[in-house]
Design a protein around this motif. Sequence first.
Motif, mmCIF file in Angstrom:
data_model
loop_
_atom_site.group_PDB
_atom_site.id
_atom_site.type_symbol
_atom_site.label_atom_id
_atom_site.label_comp_id
_atom_site.label_asym_id
_atom_site.label_seq_id
_atom_site.Cartn_x
_atom_site.Cartn_y
_atom_site.Cartn_z
ATOM 1 N N ILE A 188 26.307 63.637 8.147
ATOM 2 C CA ILE A 188 25.893 62.505 8.970
ATOM 3 C C ILE A 188 24.562 62.858 9.629
ATOM 4 C CG2 ILE A 188 26.522 61.015 10.924
ATOM 5 C CD1 ILE A 188 28.483 60.814 8.563
ATOM 6 N N TRP A 189 23.619 61.923 9.572
ATOM 7 C CA TRP A 189 22.301 62.113 10.176
ATOM 8 C C TRP A 189 22.045 61.044 11.225
ATOM 9 C CZ3 TRP A 189 23.285 62.511 5.011
ATOM 10 C CH2 TRP A 189 22.948 63.723 4.384
ATOM 11 N N ARG A 190 21.162 61.372 12.187
ATOM 12 C CA ARG A 190 20.683 60.354 13.115
ATOM 13 C C ARG A 190 19.724 59.449 12.341
ATOM 14 N NH1 ARG A 190 18.362 61.443 18.502
ATOM 15 N NH2 ARG A 190 16.552 61.778 17.213
ATOM 16 N N THR A 191 19.906 58.150 12.471
ATOM 17 C CA THR A 191 19.056 57.189 11.775
ATOM 18 C C THR A 191 17.586 57.437 12.080
ATOM 19 O OG1 THR A 191 20.832 55.556 11.860
ATOM 20 C CG2 THR A 191 18.627 54.722 11.404
ATOM 21 N N GLU A 192 17.274 57.738 13.343
ATOM 22 C CA GLU A 192 15.881 57.962 13.744
ATOM 23 C C GLU A 192 15.268 59.140 12.998
ATOM 24 O OE1 GLU A 192 18.465 57.910 15.976
ATOM 25 O OE2 GLU A 192 18.208 55.837 16.620
#
Length: 66
Positions: A44-48
């Motif tokens: 999972i990654w931060r969208t930003e």
Amino acid sequence: MGKLRLVASQEVQEMLGVSRTRAYQITNSKTFPDPVAVLSVGRIWRTEDVERWIKDHRPDLHDPAQ
């Protein structure tokens, strides 16, 4: 503080407009942001972070209107 937005591999694939295999290759490159979590469903990654990477490494995909 803004709402935390997260993306998984499927969303990264869609954001980049690439195949699942190519998305896997890109997300494993040294330049791609580290995931914020690794869950049973995957990384999972931060969208930003992903959006910033696209702006820096794939400017043809960067849409300033978004």
